[in-house]
Scaffold this motif. Structure first.
Motif, PDB file in Angstrom:
ATOM      1  N   ASP A 221      29.738 -35.296 -15.007  1.00 43.19           N
ATOM      2  CA  ASP A 221      29.771 -35.992 -16.293  1.00 43.19           C
ATOM      3  C   ASP A 221      30.091 -34.986 -17.408  1.00 43.19           C
ATOM      4  O   ASP A 221      29.314 -34.063 -17.669  1.00 43.19           O
ATOM      5  CB  ASP A 221      28.374 -36.615 -16.493  1.00 43.19           C
ATOM      6  N   ALA A 222      31.236 -35.176 -18.063  1.00 36.98           N
ATOM      7  CA  ALA A 222      31.681 -34.233 -19.100  1.00 36.98           C
ATOM      8  C   ALA A 222      30.696 -34.149 -20.268  1.00 36.98           C
ATOM      9  O   ALA A 222      30.606 -33.124 -20.949  1.00 36.98           O
ATOM     10  CB  ALA A 222      33.055 -34.645 -19.621  1.00 36.98           C
ATOM     11  N   MET A 223      29.950 -35.244 -20.475  1.00 41.08           N
ATOM     12  CA  MET A 223      29.020 -35.264 -21.613  1.00 41.08           C
ATOM     13  C   MET A 223      27.893 -34.248 -21.439  1.00 41.08           C
ATOM     14  O   MET A 223      27.231 -33.895 -22.400  1.00 41.08           O
ATOM     15  CB  MET A 223      28.387 -36.649 -21.759  1.00 41.08           C
ATOM     16  N   LYS A 248      33.941 -39.422 -18.011  1.00 36.71           N
ATOM     17  CA  LYS A 248      33.438 -39.696 -19.371  1.00 36.71           C
ATOM     18  C   LYS A 248      34.017 -38.762 -20.431  1.00 36.71           C
ATOM     19  O   LYS A 248      33.330 -38.406 -21.394  1.00 36.71           O
ATOM     20  CB  LYS A 248      31.905 -39.672 -19.387  1.00 36.71           C
ATOM     21  N   MET A 249      35.250 -38.355 -20.242  1.00 35.63           N
ATOM     22  CA  MET A 249      35.905 -37.532 -21.257  1.00 35.63           C
ATOM     23  C   MET A 249      36.244 -38.363 -22.493  1.00 35.63           C
ATOM     24  O   MET A 249      36.643 -37.830 -23.516  1.00 35.63           O
ATOM     25  CB  MET A 249      37.194 -36.916 -20.701  1.00 35.63           C
ATOM     26  N   PHE A 271      41.257 -34.085 -12.091  1.00 38.18           N
ATOM     27  CA  PHE A 271      41.418 -35.347 -12.819  1.00 38.18           C
ATOM     28  C   PHE A 271      40.372 -35.436 -13.920  1.00 38.18           C
ATOM     29  O   PHE A 271      39.318 -34.804 -13.817  1.00 38.18           O
ATOM     30  CB  PHE A 271      41.190 -36.559 -11.902  1.00 38.18           C
ATOM     31  N   ILE A 272      40.658 -36.261 -14.924  1.00 38.44           N
ATOM     32  CA  ILE A 272      39.603 -36.595 -15.880  1.00 38.44           C
ATOM     33  C   ILE A 272      39.468 -38.114 -15.971  1.00 38.44           C
ATOM     34  O   ILE A 272      40.459 -38.842 -15.881  1.00 38.44           O
ATOM     35  CB  ILE A 272      39.858 -36.006 -17.289  1.00 38.44           C
ATOM     36  N   GLY A 273      38.224 -38.566 -16.121  1.00 35.70           N
ATOM     37  CA  GLY A 273      37.955 -39.993 -16.306  1.00 35.70           C
ATOM     38  C   GLY A 273      37.878 -40.269 -17.802  1.00 35.70           C
ATOM     39  O   GLY A 273      37.201 -39.553 -18.532  1.00 35.70           O
ATOM     40  N   VAL A 274      38.607 -41.290 -18.244  1.00 41.04           N
ATOM     41  CA  VAL A 274      38.657 -41.543 -19.682  1.00 41.04           C
ATOM     42  C   VAL A 274      38.240 -42.965 -20.045  1.00 41.04           C
ATOM     43  O   VAL A 274      38.685 -43.498 -21.053  1.00 41.04           O
ATOM     44  CB  VAL A 274      40.064 -41.237 -20.254  1.00 41.04           C
ATOM     45  N   GLY A 275      37.404 -43.575 -19.212  1.00 44.50           N
ATOM     46  CA  GLY A 275      36.949 -44.915 -19.555  1.00 44.50           C
ATOM     47  C   GLY A 275      36.336 -45.578 -18.344  1.00 44.50           C
ATOM     48  O   GLY A 275      36.330 -45.008 -17.247  1.00 44.50           O
TER      49      GLY A 275
END
Ligand code: GDP
Length: 441
Positions: A221-223, A248-249, A271-275
């Protein structure tokens, strides 16, 4: 994403670019601010120190100091060094030699693992592979159900795991089952815990030993900032990760994890998750991310999304129609739905250069507007759609009634249609070339 960091860096660069010549002191003062901005974004302390010293070494070189645009040169150096810090090149997924390939997703509970499994399945299918989802979190039946739901939503088969089965057995049986289903890539959604614990690690090691996955990816989790980096280090020690996916980027993550993970762990961010949606996954490109952070936009990702959404044949037909002035309201609706396929309009505009969060917030863009437009066009007769000039008073009233809107809404739509015709004509002249000209380098 990275808004705070971007704003701070741009303020520093503005000052540097404003000067005709730069002294060593100007540069050092500027880089001190860059370092502070990185630390505030939660970049690992040692990583920030190293990148600043690399930037300084190059920036204090005579060719920069003597150049006509020293400020600009420094921005380019920062861009290069940020790109290197994040790993230089995009690292693709590793499918190994064996068929079926298997990708094991590991991570703490709540990190976004299950959601990411669904997103990856969709991504793989779009790229010509045949994914097979395998839920292994037997301790939480809800997690198995969640993956089954996701699978049926996106039309990807899911192995029928039950809470009574042992994790290793699930995986070995799933390999056989994937072959029977004609699938070539297993996506294994392993169990998560709230904290790293020995039992979990032993289970993951046992799965690794039994199926020898082509790739083990950590979902973090990026947060959680530097915690995500520490978690990556711990998992890597036990499992030797192939890479990391930061979820969660899109939230108010300050970006520190994305910037430091490669430099600290040596493992690439893939990869990054954006939603929350299944389409909200982006392959990670260090250079594009550096350009986003430095406020240069991410035109390449934008173009990729556009190419994915645009049907070339249809585009050619449209172009012909435009040339002959036969672009109807029906075509207009087609165009709108292909743009909608690309994602939310704000998300797309956010990728363009020179747009920051404040400007974006100030724009009055409502995705629901498109739903209204579709309803209005659907309430028109085929004749009206082909020839908007006949839509006068009583027709407007009927259309408004039929679509649950007002005559003003209908007028607004007709106005944006005529405006869009003009824009599309202009865009077609330059085509994608005109977009590529907007690239910073
Ligand atoms: P798991 O326990 O690791 O399997 O986590 P889940 O996949 O159940 O995700 C936990 C929560 O995070 C869910 O509410 C997801 O919708 C949400 N989530 C996952 N990825 C993202 C992301 O990239 N962005 C946002 N905003 N939410 C996410």
């Amino acid at each position: 994403m990275f808004d705070n960091l971007s704003d701070k860096l741009n303020a520093v660069f503005k000052k540097l670019k404003g000067r005709g010549t730069l002294t060593e002191k100007n540069i050092e003062e500027g880089l001190k601010q860059v370092r502070l901005a990185l630390l505030e974004a939660d970049v690992n302390y040692r990583v920030a120190k190293k990148v600043i010293s690399d930037i300084k070494e190059r920036a204090l070189g005579q060719d920069v100091m003597d150049s006509l645009t020293p400020g600009q040169q420094i921005v380019k150096i920062v861009y290069d060094e940020f790109t290197t810090m994040m790993g230089d090149e995009h690292e693709a997924l590793n499918f190994g030699g064996a068929t079926p390939a298997s990708i094991m997703l590991v991570g703490l509970q709540g990190s976004g693992k299950t959601t990411t499994a669904g997103k990856l399945a969709l991504f793989l299918r779009k790229n010509g592979r045949k994914p097979y989802l395998v839920p292994v979190d037997v301790y939480r039946p809800a997690a198995i159900e969640q993956l089954q739901k996701l699978g049926s939503q996106i039309g990807v088969p899911v192995f029928p795991s039950t809470a009574q089965m042992a994790p290793v057995d699930i995986c070995t049986e799933a390999v056989r089952s994937a072959i029977n289903e004609g699938c070539d890539t297993l996506l294994i959604d392993t169990a998560g815990r709230l904290h790293i614990d020995e039992e979990l690690m032993a289970e993951l090691e046992a799965i690794k030993k039994s199926i020898k996955p082509s790739e083990i990816l950590l979902v973090a989790d990026a947060m959680t900032g530097q915690d995500a980096v520490n978690i990556a280090e711990s998992f890597d020690k036990r499992l030797n990760l192939g890479g990391v996916i930061l979820s969660k980027m899109d939230g108010d993550a300050r970006g520190g994890a994305a910037l430091s993970i490669k430099a600290v762990t040596g493992k690439p961010l893939k990869f990054i998750g954006v939603g929350e949606k299944t389409t909200a996954l982006e392959p990670f490109y260090p250079d594009r991310m550096a350009s986003r952070i430095l406020g240069m936009g991410d035109t390449l990702s934008f173009i990729e999304k556009a190419q994915e959404a645009v049907d070339i044949k249809k585009a050619e037909e449209l172009e012909k129609k435009l040339r002959k002035n036969q672009f109807t309201l029906e075509d207009f609706m087609d165009q709108i739905s292909s743009v909608r396929k690309m994602g939310s309009i704000k998300e797309l505009i956010g990728m363009l250069p020179g747009i920051n969060k404040k400007q974006l917030a100030g724009m009055n863009i409502d995705d629901r507007e498109f739903v209204r437009i579709e309803a209005i066009i659907n309430s028109m007769t085929p004749q009206e759609r082909r020839d908007h000039a006949i839509i006068k008073g009583s027709r407007k009233k009927r259309i408004a009634m039929g679509s649950g809107t007002t005559v003003q809404d209908v007028n607004k739509l007709l106005k944006s249609y005529t405006q869009a015709m003009k824009v599309v004509k202009k865009f077609n002249k330059g085509g994608l070339r005109s977009l590529k000209n907007m690239l910073p380098f």
